[in-house]
Design an enzyme around this catalytic site. Structure first.
Site, short mmCIF file in Angstrom:
data_model
loop_
_atom_site.label_atom_id
_atom_site.label_comp_id
_atom_site.label_asym_id
_atom_site.label_seq_id
_atom_site.Cartn_x
_atom_site.Cartn_y
_atom_site.Cartn_z
N LYS A 132 -12.45 -4.84 -3.86
CA LYS A 132 -13.30 -3.59 -3.58
C LYS A 132 -12.43 -2.51 -4.42
CE LYS A 132 -14.25 -4.34 0.78
NZ LYS A 132 -14.76 -4.33 1.98
N LYS A 137 0.69 -1.14 0.02
CA LYS A 137 0.03 -0.04 -0.09
C LYS A 137 1.02 1.19 0.06
CE LYS A 137 -4.29 -2.13 2.19
NZ LYS A 137 -5.19 -1.84 3.19
N LYS A 184 -7.14 -11.28 -7.27
CA LYS A 184 -8.10 -11.21 -6.47
C LYS A 184 -9.52 -10.31 -6.73
CE LYS A 184 -8.60 -10.68 -1.62
NZ LYS A 184 -8.32 -11.05 -0.09
#
Ligand code: TRP
Length: 336
Positions: A202, A113, A199
């Site tokens: 969202k 991140k 994957k």
């Protein structure tokens, strides 16, 4: 005999999708009768990346309603909001003071991140796993059901508990109990509709990459019509050259409640033109009861508020004594 306790949570960021359902919530439903379940919405974790304040509470309620719609039963489970219970933030601070910085800098999710955000990485992104350790250890669960990607955070949680016990406890009476991870099988991973090696997520900028649990039938049909496939004829599982094929067959298998062998036979000679409508009907039919229940739940005024109020009371009854135990061990005077 009290049942063993499980605890898990999902961040209320964006709409829940099939990956959240098949990878997490459905497993919680399957095991709920054998455990005392504590399930929460990690809304404090949500703001480690910017959130729209006008949406945060609504998203949190939406996730709570979705837990219930998917079959979480309040006879077995307690559903609560992380930010309703100040003990989470408070224990996270105490933990941060006994957690070496390099433990956090080594977390894979932080590194990934941080690379994405480049400059101005928030401190919260670094200390996120400390808050997660507090979420977990406050409830002294036996098991924590999560996906493979959270394994490192659970190891850190155990390390923090062990360090607290070592620094401030007695060898024969540990302060905190170390929870066991309950990592779900890799097969339960739902992949992106745009790339079968990634994957379903969202945070993917394209909504076409996922099926949201509240997508209406025409949207599901549109997304599956557009989703990535290949030009091979015949469909089969476990071909590393055909990740999309494996993912879509897997979805069909789970949602139609069939065995892998049965699906392998049924689909071996199909082309995509025949398989996609079949999968579309299956997805729509599987989501329909969840969507119906969801609309019922959110349509009943005051219902969710009462569920979350009750959840808060039950959760606090466990969390506050644990927090006080830790504070006392560190030398704070704890009000009775
Ligand atoms: N970090 C988890 C995720 O992104 C969410 C989470 C926060 C969690 N606190 C937790 C999961 C405690 C299990 C237990 O999926």
């Amino acid at each position: 005999m009290a049942k063993p306790r499980v605890l898990s949570g999902i961040q209320p960021t964006g709409e829940l999708h099939l990956g959240n359902y098949l990878g997490a919530i459905r497993n919680w439903v399957e095991i709920q009768q054998d455990y005392d379940s504590f399930l929460f919405m990690a809304d404090l974790h949500a703001i480690t990346v910017p959130q729209d304040p006008s949406q945060l509470a609504a998203n949190t309620y939406q996730v709570a309603a979705m837990y219930l719609a998917a079959g979480i039963d309040l006879d077995y489970a307690t559903i609560f909001v992380q930010s309703h219970i100040p003990a989470h933030s408070e224990l996270a601070w105490l933990f941060s003071c006994i957690t070496p910085l390099n433990w956090l800098q080594d977390m894979v999710q932080f590194k990934e991140k941080a690379i994405k955000q480049a400059e101005n990485v928030g401190t919260g992104l670094l200390t996120y796993p400390v808050l997660q350790a507090a979420d977990i250890l406050l409830y002294e669960p036996d098991k924590v059901p999560v996906g493979e990607d959270q394994k490192q955070h659970l190891e850190l949680t155990r390390d923090i508990a062990a360090r607290l016990n070592y620094l401030y406890g007695q060898p024969d009476s540990p302060i905190l109990k170390l929870p066991e991870p309950m990592i779900r099988a890799e097969g339960a991973r739902v992949m992106s509709l745009s790339d079968g090696t990634k994957k379903m997520s969202k945070s993917d900028p394209s909504d076409l990459s996922r099926i949201n649990l509240l997508d209406p039938p025409d949207q599901i049909q549109y997304k599956l019509k557009r989703c990535k496939t290949d030009s091979v004829r015949g469909l089969w599982f476990d071909d590393s050259e055909r990740p999309e094929c494996n993912n879509l067959l897997g979805l069909y298998m789970i949602l139609s409640n069939q065995t892998k062998a049965a699906v392998a036979v049924e689909c071996q000679e199909m082309g995509w033109g025949q398989f996609k409508p079949l999968l579309t009907d299956t997805v729509i039919a599987a989501l329909k009861p969840i969507q119906d229940r969801y609309h019922e739940i959110v349509g009943e005024p005051g219902y969710l508020d009462s569920v979350l109020k009750q959840g808060r009371e039950k959760a606090e009854a466990i969390a506050i004594p644990t927090l006080n135990k830790v504070k006392a061990a560190l030398g704070y005077s704890v009000r009775a």
